[in-house]
Enzyme design. Structure first.
Site, short mmCIF file in Angstrom:
data_model
loop_
_atom_site.label_atom_id
_atom_site.label_comp_id
_atom_site.label_asym_id
_atom_site.label_seq_id
_atom_site.Cartn_x
_atom_site.Cartn_y
_atom_site.Cartn_z
N ARG A 116 0.84 -1.19 0.00
CA ARG A 116 0.00 0.00 0.00
C ARG A 116 0.88 1.25 0.00
O ARG A 116 2.03 1.22 0.44
CB ARG A 116 -0.92 0.04 1.23
CG ARG A 116 -1.90 -1.11 1.32
CD ARG A 116 -2.79 -0.97 2.55
NE ARG A 116 -3.67 -2.11 2.71
CZ ARG A 116 -4.85 -2.24 2.10
NH1 ARG A 116 -5.29 -1.28 1.31
NH2 ARG A 116 -5.60 -3.31 2.29
N THR A 127 -15.51 -9.14 -5.19
CA THR A 127 -14.98 -7.83 -5.59
C THR A 127 -15.84 -7.09 -6.61
O THR A 127 -16.10 -7.60 -7.70
CB THR A 127 -13.53 -7.90 -6.13
OG1 THR A 127 -12.77 -8.84 -5.38
CG2 THR A 127 -12.89 -6.52 -6.02
#
Length: 477
Positions: A77, A279
């Site tokens: 991230r 998702t």
């Protein structure tokens, strides 16, 4: 009790929008079968409270609700931005750094110290689920200098993907093992492994739990190219599969995702392995009361592909309409299942695939159950089970009839909440007659009544897992 009007299972991610007792109860009543705890966010104390709430509400409502612990894995991230969102413009230059700084439009921190080793000039780097695309131009110490190919808004903590690059982190991290230890202490026995690549990742989690005397179920999340390439080996080791299309759609060309989804589901169904499709299923319902037409079609197509379960992520975790998202998912499932029942969509393919494999006695019995369901007005299929294998195998045929799976094993009972059309029933340890117990339970739950025809399956030994070798067709008194 009110029998569910759809058989596709619904997995809901629990987060700030859905962690209260009131909302969890509404999610269960709307159709939630599995509560997913995403350990990428939150702390152990808050997760522990959610686990207790889910169990308390499931007991109050007498509903089989499983809890799935999602191990975060080595998610790369970006770090914290000074102001957000920042805007990255096509053609501009931006530096990714492993230094711990507050980021801005010129310099963005990344939590992956080996970033300079994983990329080379020309490498593509994707941010924020692939919506922002960068190209590496130069590596200078701790910095990776990039050109913005596709710009957009960027927020703190968004994901970073390096398709095709070597990642110098074990898919099962030390943090995952800490989470695993905590979740085991909370009595959770089903875990999904993020960013896994091979069977060794599954074995690491299974062995860690086994060393603590805890058998576990593993859901292999397929979101890396290596996992797709190793899928046949993974299927031999995993207990369930998740088609995690977010990162998968960055790791492989996005146009390949639909066909890969179909291949993964089909391969798993041949083996009786439950599949979750996940998702962006109803992503627009994070902010809107209705999904897009494309999202509704996507959910329906996943069901027609043969998925056992469909999953909601941000829709229920942080969305404005968590309960409405579950209700919508249930409506789409009901309508799609009814259409498939009328048209027999996809049934020939799975029957042919199963018939072409070497068949065991168990396989033959489940095929006979399917054939009987085509010829007789059967009200329910009753399957005492220790391992859950028989109801999962019958589930592959997507029957119109409910499969009542009776088990004395709590973890089997819980895990069957993932399988299409299976209604798990937990029974007492001592059973004198499984046939009597099964029919009485089915009547009590109002799945059947006197005069109905039911199919009953059983193995040769009450103490032997698997080995189903008997099928009986009964007319209830």
């Amino acid at each position: 009790m009110q029998i569910p009007d759809h058989k596709t299972k619904i997995v809901c991610t629990i987060g700030p929008a859905s962690s209260s007792e009131e909302v969890i109860r509404e999610l269960v009543l709307a159709g939630m079968n599995v509560a997913r705890i995403n350990f990428s966010h939150g702390d152990f104390e808050s997760h522990s409270e959610v686990i207790r709430r889910v169990r308390r509400i499931a007991a109050d409502l007498d509903r089989p609700i499983a809890i799935l612990a999602d191990l975060p894995g080595p998610k790369i991230r970006i770090g914290k931005l000074e102001k957000e969102p920042i805007m990255l413009h096509k053609g501009n230059f931006v530096t990714l750094t492993v230094d711990e700084i507050l980021g801005n439009e010129k310099r963005i921190p990344v939590n992956y110290k080996q970033l300079p080793e994983s990329v080379t000039p020309g490498s593509l780097i994707y941010l924020s689920d692939g919506f922002i695309q960068l190209r590496c131009l130069e590596i200078s110490g701790k910095d990776v200098i990039c050109e913005v190919l596709v710009g957009g808004q960027l927020y703190s903590q968004k994901g970073l993907n390096l398709p095709g690059a070597k990642i110098f982190i074990d898919p099962v991290t030390g943090n995952d093992l800490k989470i695993l230890e905590f979740a085991l202490s909370e009595g959770i026995d089903t875990f999904s492994i993020s960013f896994m690549e091979s069977v060794e990742d599954i074995r690491k989690v299974r062995d860690f739990a086994a060393a603590r005397g805890k058998p576990v179920y593993i859901v292999a999340k397929i979101e890396r190219r290596q996992a797709v390439e190793n899928i046949q080996e993974i299927l031999k080791e995993t207990d369930a599969l998740m088609v995690a299309r977010g990162d998968l759609g960055v790791e492989i060309p996005i146009q390949e995702v639909p066909s890969v989804q179909k291949e993964l589901i089909y391969s798993a169904k041949l083996l009786g392995i439950p599949v979750i499709t996940a998702t962006h299923m109803l992503a627009s319902m994070t902010d809107n009361i209705r999904p897009t037409r494309a999202e509704a079609t996507d959910v329906a197509n996943a069901i027609l592909d043969g998925t056992d379960a469909v999953m909601l992520s941000e829709e229920t975790a942080v969305g404005n309409y968590p309960v409405e998202a579950v209700e919508m998912m249930a409506k789409i499932a009901k309508t799609t299942e009814n259409w498939r029942s009328r048209t027999k969509w996809g049934l020939d393919t799975i029957i042919k695939g199963i018939a072409e494999r070497e068949m065991s006695v168990d396989e033959v019995i489940t095929l006979q159950v399917h054939e009987a369901l085509q010829k007789l007005p059967v009200a329910a299929v009753l399957t005492p089970t220790r391992s859950g294998a028989t109801p999962r195998r019958i589930s592959r045929f997507k029957p119109e009839t409910w499969i009542l799976a009776l088990s004395r094993v709590p973890r089997t009972y819980s895990f069957l909440s993932l399988s299409y059309g299976v209604y798990p029933v937990l029974v007492e340890e001592t059973i004198e007659s499984w046939e009597k117990e099964a029919t009485e339970k089915a009547k009590k739950l109002e799945f059947v009544k006197s005069g109905d025809i039911v199919i009953f399956t059983q193995g040769p030994s009450l103490g032997k897992p698997g080995g189903t070798n008997m099928l009986k067709i009964l007319t209830l008194e």
